[in-house]
Scaffold this motif. Structure first.
Motif, mmCIF file in Angstrom:
data_model
loop_
_atom_site.group_PDB
_atom_site.id
_atom_site.type_symbol
_atom_site.label_atom_id
_atom_site.label_comp_id
_atom_site.label_asym_id
_atom_site.label_seq_id
_atom_site.Cartn_x
_atom_site.Cartn_y
_atom_site.Cartn_z
ATOM 1 N N GLY A 143 0.797 -1.218 0.000
ATOM 2 C CA GLY A 143 0.000 0.000 0.000
ATOM 3 C C GLY A 143 0.826 1.262 0.000
ATOM 4 N N TYR A 144 2.111 1.151 -0.291
ATOM 5 C CA TYR A 144 3.002 2.315 -0.290
ATOM 6 C C TYR A 144 2.644 3.269 -1.410
ATOM 7 C CZ TYR A 144 7.316 5.032 -0.802
ATOM 8 O OH TYR A 144 8.230 6.039 -0.917
ATOM 9 N N SER A 145 2.661 4.568 -1.096
ATOM 10 C CA SER A 145 2.393 5.601 -2.086
ATOM 11 C C SER A 145 3.553 6.576 -2.143
ATOM 12 C CB SER A 145 1.100 6.366 -1.740
ATOM 13 O OG SER A 145 0.955 7.501 -2.576
ATOM 14 N N GLU A 146 4.105 6.803 -3.320
ATOM 15 C CA GLU A 146 5.210 7.742 -3.479
ATOM 16 C C GLU A 146 4.780 9.176 -3.214
ATOM 17 O OE1 GLU A 146 6.644 7.006 -7.386
ATOM 18 O OE2 GLU A 146 7.741 5.182 -6.814
ATOM 19 N N ALA A 172 2.742 9.925 -0.721
ATOM 20 C CA ALA A 172 2.573 10.023 0.731
ATOM 21 C C ALA A 172 3.503 8.993 1.376
ATOM 22 C CB ALA A 172 1.129 9.770 1.131
ATOM 23 N N PRO A 173 4.800 9.210 1.223
ATOM 24 C CA PRO A 173 5.767 8.163 1.563
ATOM 25 C C PRO A 173 5.878 7.831 3.046
ATOM 26 C CG PRO A 173 6.902 10.195 1.038
ATOM 27 C CD PRO A 173 5.466 10.414 0.696
ATOM 28 N N TYR A 174 5.384 8.670 3.935
ATOM 29 C CA TYR A 174 5.542 8.426 5.363
ATOM 30 C C TYR A 174 4.231 7.969 6.023
ATOM 31 C CZ TYR A 174 9.379 11.362 3.878
ATOM 32 O OH TYR A 174 10.428 11.890 3.163
ATOM 33 N N LEU A 231 2.605 18.174 -2.466
ATOM 34 C CA LEU A 231 4.030 18.010 -2.307
ATOM 35 C C LEU A 231 4.557 17.035 -3.341
ATOM 36 C CD1 LEU A 231 4.401 17.748 1.582
ATOM 37 C CD2 LEU A 231 4.621 19.774 0.137
ATOM 38 N N ASN A 232 5.702 17.374 -3.904
ATOM 39 C CA ASN A 232 6.336 16.531 -4.908
ATOM 40 C C ASN A 232 7.638 15.977 -4.332
ATOM 41 O OD1 ASN A 232 6.650 15.419 -7.575
ATOM 42 N ND2 ASN A 232 8.251 16.947 -7.895
ATOM 43 N N TYR A 233 7.786 14.654 -4.343
ATOM 44 C CA TYR A 233 8.937 13.990 -3.751
ATOM 45 C C TYR A 233 9.860 13.463 -4.841
ATOM 46 C CZ TYR A 233 5.984 13.995 0.439
ATOM 47 O OH TYR A 233 5.188 14.367 1.500
ATOM 48 N N THR A 234 11.133 13.872 -4.804
ATOM 49 C CA THR A 234 12.110 13.436 -5.804
ATOM 50 C C THR A 234 13.329 12.847 -5.098
ATOM 51 O OG1 THR A 234 11.416 15.235 -7.278
ATOM 52 C CG2 THR A 234 13.514 14.128 -7.766
#
Length: 602
Positions: A374-377, A379-381, A564-567
């Motif tokens: 169920g991991y989402s990039e 919402a990584p935390y 939020l954009n996570y890179t």
């Protein structure tokens, strides 16, 4: 390392937690070894040196040279090592000089221990000889263990060598040009010393309540409750015990049975598992796992109320607790170094994205298994293993009643905790250290508030994980050998304690419990998580023969509209070579002594 003239100061006995009144040398002594025979206060200083030179760090240091962390300290020798400066004449991991010096003092002590008059009463004197000798044997073994980790390795001609074995004190007439003994011979000597220590030392230093409780070996020579308690009672807590010696034996066996050494060590995984079980059985096996042991540094009531030499349930051996405010004092230095800059810290240790990715989801599945985790990039935390928030400060985490912002955008107060490398105190990875730190400390230089910390030397969790690793290798995930529990049982308990799994159990663990290789990877990952920032990772990578040169990664977080954009970003390209799985013999020693052989590649 000649002992013709020895200078001992009171600092040598600083680590004797409750023994200062009994054995306190003069402020400074410049006397020969022969004079120690008539002065026990002076003679015990040799043993005191063994304690003063213990090879443990009070804070995380070597983790920044691994895939678990980087540092924003540009002068860090460990960081420079990871970037390519590691050499036999520039080795932050060196143990050669300090360990050999300690061994020299301990050898001298063992040579005179039974000749010194420790007490006027003959029975008390005999018990002191046993106890002090047992401590010296255990300390000598510990120093050889660290020498083997740092300098044992394969030579160009295919030999697995350890270090020279020195069991007698050296003097002006000694032959210093000694060859390295085989790795297996060194391990055997360590086991011999530890077996002697276990035989001579009590499991714990506890007062007995009657003459009937005096152990048989001392009852036979006329020992009574009073003199037994003087030698082996609670006043001695903090010094090395049989329990601690057994734990060191388990550590050495795991090292020797690891992939990097097993072909030449003569130690099997079955032996390593059984040695770890000896330690764990003393606390009831898996049932003895401390429910709050993975957050011992947060258990403020335990830390604040520990009596002299006492240990909480998770800690097998510790140093002296401290709450000082000096720059060198563990009581506030961890927080001053590692709090985020908005909390008056320098943010020195920056956990990597590599380590963050090692934490599974709360349901137990690895983040890479997106179908089940169920991991989402985006919402990584969210819904992560609860240990992540306890060990690492990530963007949006609350710490000291403040939201920590490690993204490139400001918070409502227009404050940021990094800007990724724009400040010498900023995070380089998008993360800050949480583990080891007390939230109730205040690092503000105008109102410093230090709290008690304890230097942890050995945790039971480490021994549990050592058992799981060795037992799985010896008998598979569900095998127990002659013990009452399996690798699966240990891992299940550790993950459950951490909050991993659902009401229906740990589905991922259940799915791999029949697969030895997958269990190996899970155990290594659990060790990485549970022992992160405790100076274990560097040694583990090497003994597992895994690559040291994995690129350290971080996370860049930008705000796009309201999202939020996570890179993922590369932070450090590590420059290690394959031969560096084994450390070097110091260059200066190779120049001096023709009988020494260097490890391959150096």
């Amino acid at each position: 390392m000649k002992l013709r003239n020895i200078i001992l100061t009171t600092v040598l006995l600083a680590t004797f937690s409750a023994c200062e009144d009994m054995f306190e040398p003069a402020k400074e002594n410049n006397r020969g070894v022969e004079e120690m025979l008539s002065d026990p206060n002076y003679a015990v200083g040799l043993l005191g040196y063994g304690y003063a030179m213990l090879p443990y760090d009070n804070s995380s240091v070597s983790d920044v040279a691994t895939d678990d962390a980087v540092t924003n300290d540009k002068e860090s020798g460990y960081s420079k090592m990871a970037l390519g400066s590691w050499a036999s004449n520039n080795n932050p991991m060196e143990q050669w000089q300090a360990r050999k010096a300690a061994i020299q003092y301990l050898n001298t002590f063992l040579g005179i221990a039974d000749q010194v008059s420790w007490a006027e009463n003959e029975v008390t004197n005999r018990m002191f000889i046993d106890k002090l000798s047992g401590e010296a044997y255990a300390l000598r073994a510990l120093n050889y263990y660290y020498l083997l980790m740092a300098h044992g390795g394969w030579t160009a001609d295919g030999q697995l060598l350890g270090v020279p074995i020195l069991l007698e004190p050296e003097d002006n007439n000694s032959d210093f040009n000694q060859p390295r003994a085989s790795f297996s011979a060194c391990v055997e000597q360590v086991f011999t010393d530890l077996n002697k220590a276990v035989d001579l030392l009590p499991v714990d230093y506890e007062n007995i309540k009657s003459d009937a409780e005096v152990p048989a070996r001392y009852k036979e020579i006329g020992a009574k409750m009073g003199n037994y308690n003087l030698v082996f009672g609670t006043y001695q807590r903090g010094r090395i015990t049989a329990r601690i010696a057994e734990a060191i034996k388990a550590q050495v066996a795991l090292l020797a049975a690891s992939p990097a050494y097993r072909e030449g060590s003569g130690v099997t995984s079955e032996t390593a598992a059984n040695y770890a079980a000896t330690v764990l059985n003393r606390i009831g096996g898996v049932a003895g796992l401390d429910p709050t042991g993975n957050t011992w540094y947060m258990n403020t009531s335990d830390l604040d109320n520990l009596g002299s030499g006492e240990v909480p349930a998770e800690i097998l051996w510790r140093g002296n607790k401290s709450n000082g405010t000096a720059d060198w004092d563990i009581g506030i230095q961890l927080e001053k170094n590692n709090f985020p800059p908005t909390l008056y810290g320098s943010g020195r240790i920056n956990p990597t994205q590599n380590l963050v990715d090692a934490f599974p989801m709360a349901n137990g599945y690895p983040v890479a298994d997106k179908a089940n985790s169920g991991y989402s990039e985006n919402a990584p935390y969210k819904n992560r293993d609860p240990r992540l928030a306890k060990y690492i400060l990530f963007n949006g985490a609350t710490f000291k009643e403040k939201a920590i912002i490690t993204g490139t955008y400001p918070d409502a107060e227009n404050k940021q905790d990094n800007n990724l490398n724009q400040l010498s105190t900023s995070t380089r990875t998008g993360y800050y250290l949480r583990k080891l730190l007390r939230e109730d400390c205040n690092a503000n230089p105008n109102s410093l508030n230090a709290k008690f910390h304890i230097p942890v030397r050995i945790r039971y969790t480490e021994i549990f994980l050592a058992y799981a690793e060795a037992a799985n290798d010896a008998w598979g995930p569900m095998g127990k050998g002659s013990n009452a529990y399996s690798a699966y049982d240990v891992v299940k308990a550790i993950r459950a304690r951490g909050g991993v799994g659902t009401d229906n159990g740990d589905a991922y663990l259940e799915s791999i419990k029949g697969d030895k290789e997958k269990m190996t990877q899970l155990i290594r990952n659990e060790r990485r998580i549970e022992l992160c920032f405790e100076n274990k990772r560097f040694w583990d990578i090497r003994r597992w023969q895994m690559p040291l040169a994995e690129t350290a990664k971080g996370i860049r977080i930008d705000k796009v509209g309201e999202s939020l954009n996570y890179t993922v970003i590369d932070v450090e390209n590590r420059n290690y070579k394959e031969y560096m799985n084994y450390g070097p013999i110091p260059y200066g020693e190779m120049l001096k002594w023709s009988n020494l052989q260097q490890n391959k590649g150096w």
